[in-house]
Design a protein around this motif. Structure first.
Motif, PDB file in Angstrom:
ATOM      1  N   LEU A  68      40.266  10.627  10.795  1.00  0.00           N
ATOM      2  CA  LEU A  68      40.810   9.585   9.775  1.00  0.00           C
ATOM      3  C   LEU A  68      39.896   8.634   8.950  1.00  0.00           C
ATOM      4  O   LEU A  68      40.177   8.332   7.844  1.00  0.00           O
ATOM      5  N   VAL A  69      38.706   8.374   9.633  1.00  0.00           N
ATOM      6  CA  VAL A  69      37.608   7.416   8.965  1.00  0.00           C
ATOM      7  C   VAL A  69      37.286   8.569   7.867  1.00  0.00           C
ATOM      8  O   VAL A  69      37.248   7.951   6.637  1.00  0.00           O
ATOM      9  N   ASP A  70      36.691   9.709   8.174  1.00  0.00           N
ATOM     10  CA  ASP A  70      36.194  10.666   7.221  1.00  0.00           C
ATOM     11  C   ASP A  70      37.068  11.083   6.020  1.00  0.00           C
ATOM     12  O   ASP A  70      36.740  11.240   4.895  1.00  0.00           O
ATOM     13  N   ALA A  71      38.508  11.056   6.450  1.00  0.00           N
ATOM     14  CA  ALA A  71      39.440  11.286   5.343  1.00  0.00           C
ATOM     15  C   ALA A  71      40.049  10.292   4.491  1.00  0.00           C
ATOM     16  O   ALA A  71      40.717  10.419   3.442  1.00  0.00           O
ATOM     17  N   LEU A  75      39.243   2.167   7.257  1.00  0.00           N
ATOM     18  CA  LEU A  75      38.044   1.345   6.827  1.00  0.00           C
ATOM     19  C   LEU A  75      37.419   0.722   7.880  1.00  0.00           C
ATOM     20  O   LEU A  75      37.949   0.160   8.683  1.00  0.00           O
ATOM     21  N   THR A  76      35.949   1.135   8.048  1.00  0.00           N
ATOM     22  CA  THR A  76      35.349   0.533   9.179  1.00  0.00           C
ATOM     23  C   THR A  76      33.880   0.296   8.623  1.00  0.00           C
ATOM     24  O   THR A  76      33.290   0.960   8.015  1.00  0.00           O
ATOM     25  N   ASN A  77      33.135  -0.501   9.348  1.00  0.00           N
ATOM     26  CA  ASN A  77      31.731  -0.661   9.101  1.00  0.00           C
ATOM     27  C   ASN A  77      31.108  -0.773  10.634  1.00  0.00           C
ATOM     28  O   ASN A  77      29.761  -0.991  10.627  1.00  0.00           O
ATOM     29  N   ASP A  78      31.594  -0.289  11.608  1.00  0.00           N
ATOM     30  CA  ASP A  78      31.348  -0.383  12.956  1.00  0.00           C
ATOM     31  C   ASP A  78      31.863   0.805  13.751  1.00  0.00           C
ATOM     32  O   ASP A  78      32.857   0.597  14.474  1.00  0.00           O
ATOM     33  N   ALA A  79      31.263   1.781  13.598  1.00  0.00           N
ATOM     34  CA  ALA A  79      31.700   3.288  14.236  1.00  0.00           C
ATOM     35  C   ALA A  79      30.813   3.649  15.376  1.00  0.00           C
ATOM     36  O   ALA A  79      29.624   3.706  15.111  1.00  0.00           O
ATOM     37  N   ALA A  80      30.953   3.887  16.444  1.00  0.00           N
ATOM     38  CA  ALA A  80      30.025   4.450  17.467  1.00  0.00           C
ATOM     39  C   ALA A  80      30.906   5.878  18.310  1.00  0.00           C
ATOM     40  O   ALA A  80      31.929   5.936  17.933  1.00  0.00           O
ATOM     41  N   ILE A  84      35.873   2.553  17.558  1.00  0.00           N
ATOM     42  CA  ILE A  84      35.578   2.222  15.952  1.00  0.00           C
ATOM     43  C   ILE A  84      35.969   0.678  16.129  1.00  0.00           C
ATOM     44  O   ILE A  84      37.156   0.427  16.156  1.00  0.00           O
ATOM     45  N   GLY A  85      35.195  -0.109  15.595  1.00  0.00           N
ATOM     46  CA  GLY A  85      35.353  -1.535  15.474  1.00  0.00           C
ATOM     47  C   GLY A  85      35.476  -1.900  14.230  1.00  0.00           C
ATOM     48  O   GLY A  85      35.520  -1.142  13.282  1.00  0.00           O
ATOM     49  N   ASN A  86      36.249  -3.079  14.025  1.00  0.00           N
ATOM     50  CA  ASN A  86      36.383  -3.486  12.747  1.00  0.00           C
ATOM     51  C   ASN A  86      37.293  -2.732  11.839  1.00  0.00           C
ATOM     52  O   ASN A  86      37.035  -2.370  10.656  1.00  0.00           O
ATOM     53  N   LEU A  89      43.319  -0.348   7.452  1.00  0.00           N
ATOM     54  CA  LEU A  89      43.943   0.744   6.706  1.00  0.00           C
ATOM     55  C   LEU A  89      43.086   0.611   5.218  1.00  0.00           C
ATOM     56  O   LEU A  89      42.906  -0.589   4.659  1.00  0.00           O
ATOM     57  N   THR A  90      42.655   1.809   4.695  1.00  0.00           N
ATOM     58  CA  THR A  90      42.309   1.796   3.439  1.00  0.00           C
ATOM     59  C   THR A  90      43.604   1.553   2.360  1.00  0.00           C
ATOM     60  O   THR A  90      44.848   1.608   2.931  1.00  0.00           O
ATOM     61  N   PRO A  91      43.514   1.290   1.200  1.00  0.00           N
ATOM     62  CA  PRO A  91      44.658   1.099   0.423  1.00  0.00           C
ATOM     63  C   PRO A  91      45.297   2.549   0.130  1.00  0.00           C
ATOM     64  O   PRO A  91      46.422   2.470   0.094  1.00  0.00           O
ATOM     65  N   LYS A  92      44.815   3.677   0.426  1.00  0.00           N
ATOM     66  CA  LYS A  92      45.457   4.984   0.390  1.00  0.00           C
ATOM     67  C   LYS A  92      46.312   5.047   1.623  1.00  0.00           C
ATOM     68  O   LYS A  92      47.526   5.463   1.261  1.00  0.00           O
ATOM     69  N   ALA A  93      45.591   4.660   2.586  1.00  0.00           N
ATOM     70  CA  ALA A  93      46.615   4.818   4.009  1.00  0.00           C
ATOM     71  C   ALA A  93      47.613   3.809   3.732  1.00  0.00           C
ATOM     72  O   ALA A  93      48.993   4.054   4.241  1.00  0.00           O
TER      73      ALA A  93
END
Length: 143
Positions: A68-71, A75-80, A84-86, A89-93
């Motif tokens: 879902l992040v890759d597609a 939206l996140t800036n903290d993926a492990a 997946i932190g922070n 939804l993206t505007p598209k979602a």
């Protein structure tokens, strides 16, 4: 007949998107134990060689969330590996989840139906609305 992996993917997709939709615009962490049946006890397994490691179901959940992040849905800036932190939804979602299919004009949006399905434990509705959300997201990309 849908494949079991596709059904599981759609259920997790629905649960993840519903959770982010319900919390929007606030960000939240996506952690497998919060979404998989059995919670924390089912998220980790003991391995004779590796010690504690994520269960197969936790790994499947994370693969779904990373997709879902890759597609472009999350939206996140903290993926492990294990969370997946922070996430938000993206505007598209958000556009996809706010959509109301033509056949349901005047009814609840996809996101609202998804949230209701999670709360009611209606997995078939959750799978269907997840498919609708992904399709609406791709339509938004093409427009």
């Amino acid at each position: 007949m849908a494949l079991p992996n596709i059904q599981r993917f759609n259920e997790y997709t629905g649960a993840i998107l519903a959770s982010l939709y319900e919390n929007f615009p606030m960000r939240k962490a996506l952690v497998a134990q919060d979404f998989i049946e059995g919670g924390a006890d089912a998220a980790m397994v003991s391995d004779d060689f590796l010690g504690e490691r994520p269960s197969d179901e936790a790994e499947f959940f994370m693969a779904t969330a990373r997709w879902l992040v890759d597609a472009g849905y999350i939206l996140t800036n903290d993926a492990a590996f294990s969370y997946i932190g922070n996430a938000t939804l993206t505007p598209k979602a958000l556009e996809a989840l706010n959509a109301v299919p033509d056949s349901l004009t005047g009814k609840a949006s996809i996101g609202e139906r998804m949230v209701g399905a999670v709360k009611a434990g209606a997995t078939q509705v959750l799978r269907t609305t997840a498919q609708e959300a992904i399709a609406a997201g791709f339509k938004a990309l093409m427009a």
